[in-house]
Design a protein around this motif. Structure first.
Motif, mmCIF file in Angstrom:
data_model
loop_
_atom_site.group_PDB
_atom_site.id
_atom_site.type_symbol
_atom_site.label_atom_id
_atom_site.label_comp_id
_atom_site.label_asym_id
_atom_site.label_seq_id
_atom_site.Cartn_x
_atom_site.Cartn_y
_atom_site.Cartn_z
ATOM 1 N N SER A 230 51.083 34.092 44.747
ATOM 2 C CA SER A 230 51.170 32.638 44.566
ATOM 3 C C SER A 230 51.741 31.960 45.803
ATOM 4 O O SER A 230 51.253 30.906 46.234
ATOM 5 N N PHE A 231 52.772 32.575 46.383
ATOM 6 C CA PHE A 231 53.400 31.972 47.564
ATOM 7 C C PHE A 231 52.457 31.971 48.763
ATOM 8 O O PHE A 231 52.278 30.937 49.423
ATOM 9 N N PHE A 232 51.830 33.108 49.057
ATOM 10 C CA PHE A 232 50.973 33.188 50.232
ATOM 11 C C PHE A 232 49.724 32.340 50.072
ATOM 12 O O PHE A 232 49.195 31.815 51.061
ATOM 13 N N PHE A 233 49.251 32.162 48.841
ATOM 14 C CA PHE A 233 48.122 31.266 48.645
ATOM 15 C C PHE A 233 48.528 29.825 48.932
ATOM 16 O O PHE A 233 47.812 29.090 49.624
ATOM 17 N N ALA A 234 49.672 29.407 48.393
ATOM 18 C CA ALA A 234 50.144 28.036 48.623
ATOM 19 C C ALA A 234 50.367 27.786 50.113
ATOM 20 O O ALA A 234 50.028 26.715 50.634
ATOM 21 N N LEU A 235 50.925 28.776 50.808
ATOM 22 C CA LEU A 235 51.173 28.644 52.249
ATOM 23 C C LEU A 235 49.857 28.555 53.023
ATOM 24 O O LEU A 235 49.697 27.693 53.901
ATOM 25 N N SER A 236 48.914 29.425 52.696
ATOM 26 C CA SER A 236 47.622 29.430 53.389
ATOM 27 C C SER A 236 46.860 28.139 53.130
ATOM 28 O O SER A 236 46.281 27.547 54.050
ATOM 29 N N GLU A 237 46.856 27.702 51.872
ATOM 30 C CA GLU A 237 46.163 26.467 51.525
ATOM 31 C C GLU A 237 46.741 25.275 52.283
ATOM 32 O O GLU A 237 46.005 24.442 52.825
ATOM 33 N N GLY A 238 48.069 25.201 52.348
ATOM 34 C CA GLY A 238 48.714 24.108 53.064
ATOM 35 C C GLY A 238 48.389 24.130 54.547
ATOM 36 O O GLY A 238 48.105 23.083 55.150
ATOM 37 N N LEU B 227 44.772 22.906 55.107
ATOM 38 C CA LEU B 227 44.648 21.455 54.930
ATOM 39 C C LEU B 227 45.221 20.694 56.121
ATOM 40 O O LEU B 227 44.669 19.674 56.544
ATOM 41 N N ILE B 228 46.315 21.195 56.683
ATOM 42 C CA ILE B 228 46.920 20.550 57.856
ATOM 43 C C ILE B 228 46.067 20.813 59.103
ATOM 44 O O ILE B 228 45.831 19.916 59.913
ATOM 45 N N LEU B 229 45.599 22.045 59.251
ATOM 46 C CA LEU B 229 44.799 22.417 60.422
ATOM 47 C C LEU B 229 43.505 21.618 60.504
ATOM 48 O O LEU B 229 43.061 21.239 61.597
ATOM 49 N N THR B 230 42.883 21.349 59.360
ATOM 50 C CA THR B 230 41.618 20.615 59.338
ATOM 51 C C THR B 230 41.815 19.100 59.332
ATOM 52 O O THR B 230 40.834 18.356 59.315
ATOM 53 N N SER C 293 51.544 11.586 56.295
ATOM 54 C CA SER C 293 50.915 11.096 55.065
ATOM 55 C C SER C 293 51.709 11.551 53.854
ATOM 56 O O SER C 293 52.452 12.541 53.907
ATOM 57 N N ILE C 294 51.525 10.869 52.744
ATOM 58 C CA ILE C 294 52.244 11.212 51.518
ATOM 59 C C ILE C 294 51.772 12.540 50.949
ATOM 60 O O ILE C 294 52.499 13.211 50.198
ATOM 61 N N LYS C 295 50.559 12.955 51.341
ATOM 62 C CA LYS C 295 50.010 14.216 50.821
ATOM 63 C C LYS C 295 50.783 15.426 51.322
ATOM 64 O O LYS C 295 50.710 16.507 50.708
ATOM 65 N N ILE C 296 51.530 15.263 52.416
ATOM 66 C CA ILE C 296 52.307 16.389 52.936
ATOM 67 C C ILE C 296 53.377 16.824 51.946
ATOM 68 O O ILE C 296 53.747 18.005 51.878
ATOM 69 N N TYR C 297 53.865 15.884 51.118
ATOM 70 C CA TYR C 297 54.888 16.234 50.128
ATOM 71 C C TYR C 297 54.314 17.127 49.039
ATOM 72 O O TYR C 297 55.032 17.952 48.457
ATOM 73 N N LEU C 298 53.033 16.982 48.754
ATOM 74 C CA LEU C 298 52.376 17.873 47.797
ATOM 75 C C LEU C 298 52.354 19.298 48.332
ATOM 76 O O LEU C 298 52.633 20.256 47.585
ATOM 77 N N ILE C 299 52.061 19.437 49.616
ATOM 78 C CA ILE C 299 52.061 20.763 50.237
ATOM 79 C C ILE C 299 53.475 21.354 50.233
ATOM 80 O O ILE C 299 53.660 22.549 49.955
ATOM 81 N N ILE C 300 54.464 20.528 50.538
ATOM 82 C CA ILE C 300 55.855 21.003 50.567
ATOM 83 C C ILE C 300 56.281 21.496 49.182
ATOM 84 O O ILE C 300 56.923 22.550 49.052
ATOM 85 N N LEU C 301 55.928 20.748 48.147
ATOM 86 C CA LEU C 301 56.271 21.159 46.784
ATOM 87 C C LEU C 301 55.563 22.461 46.406
ATOM 88 O O LEU C 301 56.169 23.339 45.762
ATOM 89 N N THR D 156 45.601 20.065 43.967
ATOM 90 C CA THR D 156 45.348 20.079 45.414
ATOM 91 C C THR D 156 43.874 20.343 45.722
ATOM 92 O O THR D 156 43.377 19.953 46.780
ATOM 93 N N ASP D 157 43.169 20.993 44.789
ATOM 94 C CA ASP D 157 41.743 21.260 45.006
ATOM 95 C C ASP D 157 40.941 19.979 45.193
ATOM 96 O O ASP D 157 39.876 19.991 45.830
ATOM 97 N N PHE D 158 41.433 18.867 44.637
ATOM 98 C CA PHE D 158 40.722 17.599 44.812
ATOM 99 C C PHE D 158 40.658 17.196 46.284
ATOM 100 O O PHE D 158 39.720 16.505 46.712
#
Length: 266
Positions: free
Chosen positions: A95-103, A106-109, A116-124, A161-163
């Motif tokens: 779960s942790f490595f997926f959340a880290l990779s996904e974040g 999203l930042i890289l692309t 942006s406010i969306k960064i707080y979603l990644i942090i959470l 986050t998939d949205f």
């Protein structure tokens, strides 16, 4: 290389970097052209390699969730007696490595930016799964329930986050084209995540199999999240490959314009 690139008066759009117009420009000679080509090409190649790394991480996570789903078919007593610790450690680490990779993807692309406010979603997402992992590592039996509550709550946000993958990208993308069908799948995964909380909390009776039933929903939902991330990265990799080919074929003026770089001659 960076010092020679700095000798050119390069203006970037205000949303990317602040304008530096005080420096004196030099003629755009062949050496500087080669430096600019190399800079843009290396940047695209680096981005491509990072995306390849993250797609490997998420593909591995998909099959880990599949293995956990199969292992969860045994009764809860068998799980606790035979492979309780590795079963749960793989769960929380995944779960942790997926959340880290996904974040990171999203930042890289550029879908999520630091301002942006969306960064707080990644942090959470990253912070919540990390806290659950650390607590379980401290004392698996003592913190198991607490860690699961944190993890399951955060997975509601991970599903939402998939949205970002389908709505915050190029309108010509394949994912954007089928966004409404994909939205239905995401909503289904969100409902599964919500039901998982009710089942684990005992609100929905399961004959003392609350954790095991919740795991079925958890691993199925995480595999859906993996699929969205994998599909998105594949599309981005195709785009990066296209960009690299265009970099090798495009004239410098068009290449700089595409990357938002403006040369000012004084």
């Amino acid at each position: 290389m960076s010092q020679k690139l700095d000798s050119l008066d390069i203006q970037m759009p205000t949303e990317r970097v602040s304008q530096q117009s005080t420096s004196q420009s030099q003629p755009l000679n062949e050496q500087n052209k080669n430096l600019l080509y190399s800079h843009i090409y290396n940047n695209q190649k680096f981005k491509q390699n990072i995306l390849i790394f993250f797609i490997l991480v998420i593909v591995i996570n998909f099959f880990c969730n599949l293995a956990l789903l199969v292992a969860n078919c045994h009764p809860q007593e068998v799980i606790e007696d035979n492979y309780y610790l590795p079963f749960h450690m793989l769960d929380f680490y995944g779960s942790f490595f997926f959340a880290l990779s996904e974040g990171c993807v999203l930042i890289l692309t550029g879908i999520v930016t630091i301002d942006s406010i969306k960064i707080y979603l990644i942090i959470l997402n990253v912070g919540g799964t990390l806290v659950a992992l650390i607590l379980f590592t401290f004392d698996p039996e003592f913190f198991e329930v607490t860690s699961h509550w944190i993890e399951y709550s955060v997975q509601l946000l991970l599903t939402l986050t998939d949205f970002l993958f389908i709505f915050q990208q190029d309108k010509q993308s394949l994912m954007y084209k089928y966004r409404f069908y994909e939205s239905c799948i995401i909503i289904l995964a969100f409902i599964m995540s919500f039901l998982k909380l009710l089942i684990y909390g005992g609100v929905i009776p399961t004959n003392d199999q609350n954790e095991r039933m919740a795991h079925f929903l958890e691993y199925s939902g995480e595999m859906i999240n993996d699929c969205f991330a994998i599909f998105f990265i594949i599309i981005q990799l195709n785009k990066e490959t296209q960009d690299i080919m265009e970099t090798m074929q495009t004239s410098l003026e068009r290449l700089l314009d595409k990357n938002g770089i403006e040369l000012v001659r004084k």
